[in-house]
Scaffold this motif. Sequence first.
Motif, PDB file in Angstrom:
ATOM      1  N   HIS A  48       0.832  -1.205   0.000  1.00 58.00           N
ATOM      2  CA  HIS A  48       0.000   0.000   0.000  1.00 58.00           C
ATOM      3  C   HIS A  48       0.868   1.257   0.000  1.00 58.00           C
ATOM      4  CE1 HIS A  48      -3.868  -2.120   1.591  1.00 58.00           C
ATOM      5  NE2 HIS A  48      -3.408  -2.626   0.476  1.00 58.00           N
ATOM      6  N   ALA A  49       2.006   1.172   0.688  1.00 56.75           N
ATOM      7  CA  ALA A  49       2.924   2.319   0.698  1.00 56.75           C
ATOM      8  C   ALA A  49       3.476   2.559  -0.709  1.00 56.75           C
ATOM      9  CB  ALA A  49       4.059   2.066   1.685  1.00 56.75           C
ATOM     10  N   ILE A  50       3.804   1.482  -1.420  1.00 56.61           N
ATOM     11  CA  ILE A  50       4.326   1.632  -2.786  1.00 56.61           C
ATOM     12  C   ILE A  50       3.247   2.232  -3.689  1.00 56.61           C
ATOM     13  CG2 ILE A  50       5.244   0.416  -4.806  1.00 56.61           C
ATOM     14  CD1 ILE A  50       6.329  -1.728  -2.817  1.00 56.61           C
ATOM     15  N   ALA A  51       2.001   1.756  -3.503  1.00 55.52           N
ATOM     16  CA  ALA A  51       0.888   2.242  -4.332  1.00 55.52           C
ATOM     17  C   ALA A  51       0.527   3.678  -4.003  1.00 55.52           C
ATOM     18  CB  ALA A  51      -0.327   1.343  -4.129  1.00 55.52           C
ATOM     19  N   GLY A  52       0.897   4.132  -2.823  1.00 57.10           N
ATOM     20  CA  GLY A  52       0.549   5.500  -2.424  1.00 57.10           C
ATOM     21  C   GLY A  52      -0.739   5.567  -1.622  1.00 57.10           C
ATOM     22  N   LEU A  53      -1.196   4.431  -1.139  1.00 55.50           N
ATOM     23  CA  LEU A  53      -2.420   4.407  -0.327  1.00 55.50           C
ATOM     24  C   LEU A  53      -2.131   4.760   1.130  1.00 55.50           C
ATOM     25  CD1 LEU A  53      -3.875   1.135  -1.900  1.00 55.50           C
ATOM     26  CD2 LEU A  53      -4.610   3.479  -2.375  1.00 55.50           C
ATOM     27  N   HIS A  54      -0.885   4.545   1.575  1.00 51.12           N
ATOM     28  CA  HIS A  54      -0.440   5.020   2.900  1.00 51.12           C
ATOM     29  C   HIS A  54       0.809   5.854   2.708  1.00 51.12           C
ATOM     30  CE1 HIS A  54      -2.704   1.873   4.652  1.00 51.12           C
ATOM     31  NE2 HIS A  54      -1.794   0.930   4.619  1.00 51.12           N
ATOM     32  N   LYS A  55       1.020   6.773   3.602  1.00 52.13           N
ATOM     33  CA  LYS A  55       2.297   7.497   3.657  1.00 52.13           C
ATOM     34  C   LYS A  55       3.275   6.698   4.505  1.00 52.13           C
ATOM     35  CE  LYS A  55       2.122  12.434   2.809  1.00 52.13           C
ATOM     36  NZ  LYS A  55       2.748  12.166   1.541  1.00 52.13           N
ATOM     37  N   ILE A  56       4.554   6.733   4.142  1.00 45.43           N
ATOM     38  CA  ILE A  56       5.552   6.086   4.993  1.00 45.43           C
ATOM     39  C   ILE A  56       6.050   7.100   6.017  1.00 45.43           C
ATOM     40  CG2 ILE A  56       6.224   4.306   3.359  1.00 45.43           C
ATOM     41  CD1 ILE A  56       8.553   6.000   2.463  1.00 45.43           C
ATOM     42  N   SER A  57       6.634   6.598   7.117  1.00 48.81           N
ATOM     43  CA  SER A  57       7.106   7.506   8.167  1.00 48.81           C
ATOM     44  C   SER A  57       8.435   8.127   7.789  1.00 48.81           C
ATOM     45  CB  SER A  57       7.231   6.756   9.494  1.00 48.81           C
ATOM     46  OG  SER A  57       6.024   6.118   9.800  1.00 48.81           O
ATOM     47  N   SER A  58       9.315   7.328   7.155  1.00 50.44           N
ATOM     48  CA  SER A  58      10.568   7.889   6.636  1.00 50.44           C
ATOM     49  C   SER A  58      11.120   6.971   5.566  1.00 50.44           C
ATOM     50  CB  SER A  58      11.596   8.079   7.761  1.00 50.44           C
ATOM     51  OG  SER A  58      11.949   6.833   8.297  1.00 50.44           O
ATOM     52  N   GLY A  59      12.140   7.453   4.852  1.00 50.12           N
ATOM     53  CA  GLY A  59      12.723   6.681   3.761  1.00 50.12           C
ATOM     54  C   GLY A  59      12.217   7.182   2.420  1.00 50.12           C
ATOM     55  N   ALA A  60      12.589   6.465   1.361  1.00 51.56           N
ATOM     56  CA  ALA A  60      12.186   6.904   0.023  1.00 51.56           C
ATOM     57  C   ALA A  60      11.738   5.718  -0.817  1.00 51.56           C
ATOM     58  CB  ALA A  60      13.353   7.606  -0.664  1.00 51.56           C
ATOM     59  N   ILE A  61      10.702   5.954  -1.609  1.00 54.74           N
ATOM     60  CA  ILE A  61      10.230   4.970  -2.589  1.00 54.74           C
ATOM     61  C   ILE A  61      10.369   5.634  -3.953  1.00 54.74           C
ATOM     62  CG2 ILE A  61       8.208   3.694  -3.430  1.00 54.74           C
ATOM     63  CD1 ILE A  61       7.186   3.637  -0.537  1.00 54.74           C
ATOM     64  N   SER A  62      11.145   5.005  -4.866  1.00 58.69           N
ATOM     65  CA  SER A  62      11.249   5.587  -6.207  1.00 58.69           C
ATOM     66  C   SER A  62      10.948   4.564  -7.281  1.00 58.69           C
ATOM     67  CB  SER A  62      12.629   6.197  -6.475  1.00 58.69           C
ATOM     68  OG  SER A  62      13.474   6.107  -5.388  1.00 58.69           O
ATOM     69  N   LEU A  63      10.414   5.081  -8.386  1.00 56.50           N
ATOM     70  CA  LEU A  63      10.084   4.244  -9.542  1.00 56.50           C
ATOM     71  C   LEU A  63      10.741   4.891 -10.755  1.00 56.50           C
ATOM     72  CD1 LEU A  63       8.414   1.832 -10.595  1.00 56.50           C
ATOM     73  CD2 LEU A  63       6.496   3.400 -10.881  1.00 56.50           C
ATOM     74  N   GLY A  64      11.582   4.112 -11.436  1.00 52.58           N
ATOM     75  CA  GLY A  64      12.300   4.663 -12.591  1.00 52.58           C
ATOM     76  C   GLY A  64      13.109   5.893 -12.217  1.00 52.58           C
ATOM     77  N   GLY A  65      13.653   5.896 -11.012  1.00 51.63           N
ATOM     78  CA  GLY A  65      14.522   6.995 -10.585  1.00 51.63           C
ATOM     79  C   GLY A  65      13.775   8.207 -10.029  1.00 51.63           C
ATOM     80  N   ARG A  66      12.434   8.191 -10.071  1.00 53.52           N
ATOM     81  CA  ARG A  66      11.654   9.338  -9.603  1.00 53.52           C
ATOM     82  C   ARG A  66      11.102   9.033  -8.206  1.00 53.52           C
ATOM     83  NH1 ARG A  66       5.619   9.773 -11.589  1.00 53.52           N
ATOM     84  NH2 ARG A  66       4.980  11.819 -10.822  1.00 53.52           N
TER      85      ARG A  66
END
Length: 362
Positions: A48-66
Amino acid sequence: MSSLSLDRVYKYYGPQLCILNDINIDVASGEFLVLLGPSGCGKSTLLHAIAGLHKISSGAISLGGRVLNDVPCQHRDIAMVFQSYALYPSMTVGENIAFPLQMRKVPKSLRDKAVSDVANLLQISHLIDRKPGQLSGGQRQRVAIGRALVREPSLFLFDEPLSNLDALLRVEMRTELKKLHHRMGRTTVYVTHDQIEAMTLASRIAILDTGVVQQLGTPGDVYNRPANVFVANFIGSPRINLLPAISRGGRVVLEGSGTVLPPPAEFAAALRQDGRKVTVGIRPENYRTAEGNGDDRTVDIDADVTLIEPTGSDDVVFFRHSGLEQSALLRAGLITQSGPARLRVEASRINIFDGESGKRLA
Ligand SMILES: Nc1ncnc2c1ncn2[C@@H]1O[C@H](COP(=O)(O)OP(=O)(O)O)[C@@H](O)[C@H]1O
Ligand SMILES: [Mg+2]
């Protein structure tokens, strides 16, 4: 380019409740990553965090460098298939599949073409005018997959998509998903608690427990070289036999029986010191019946067979040795009755873990 990168991802619910604990995973473009773990370990939370349904508390999720952290879910170029299918009951199959395109204001002619292509691919063209209520579970699942495919997203997320199907259909759909992935080559993250599903589908598996990645590796890695006792125990059916032992003279001595096993060479350094408490992992298929003479990589043991479970081609033979119940996977019919039997361990294939931390010793 649609590689996914999870970099030091944490998710807390309240100050004490850490659900995702320092997740670091890079998924290559086109890769099929499976998140595997017991119920409640944080798989859906991560998806859900990857999909954007929840916010993460810290860290980074990127797709294709974005970096996606602040990108709303509808702009992430990600499609998700849920366990519950989440189809619109009042829409036909065709309308359900077309829905994501309609939301994006794709013209009708293009929409119709895309829906018909996807329906062909999933072999549901004949169902296109039906409502979800008139479909079987497997057909509904196909429609849900179709609705994800039609957008041609950069990343597919699946959350236990097969767990509502009966056993036979589950195996069939598993094979189809694998074929589909081969054909489309899209980056995929797939969540399951079923280790067989994980082993058969994954290019790599991330095994999660209590929000921590226990091991990230190919199906071969996690099976043959489990990073710790948790992974060893979670992967493989019947389960691995885990036996307490102690190091002596570079070998391991099983508690209870005193059986001495020569470990694979890679463990030599870790076993140099005598008296170290270890846990020996023996896969059920690393046992066979003791016929003729063994060699210096095998050890024969006296087993007390308690139960035989036929599975068709093989038997699961339960026996006691070293005061513990264990299981051996043997070709059907080799042992036909309970009582004493002589078994041979392939010591060259055993795994050895630290007796306290449970970590693999090499
Ligand atoms: N909104 C929430 N508040 C507090 N705890 C939650 C919330 N949502 C999920 N959890 C907890 O997070 C943990 C992981 O849940 P989940 O990601 O659904 O696990 P999985 O999908 O692996 O079964 C569980 O212990 C669950 O109880
Ligand atoms: Mg879940």
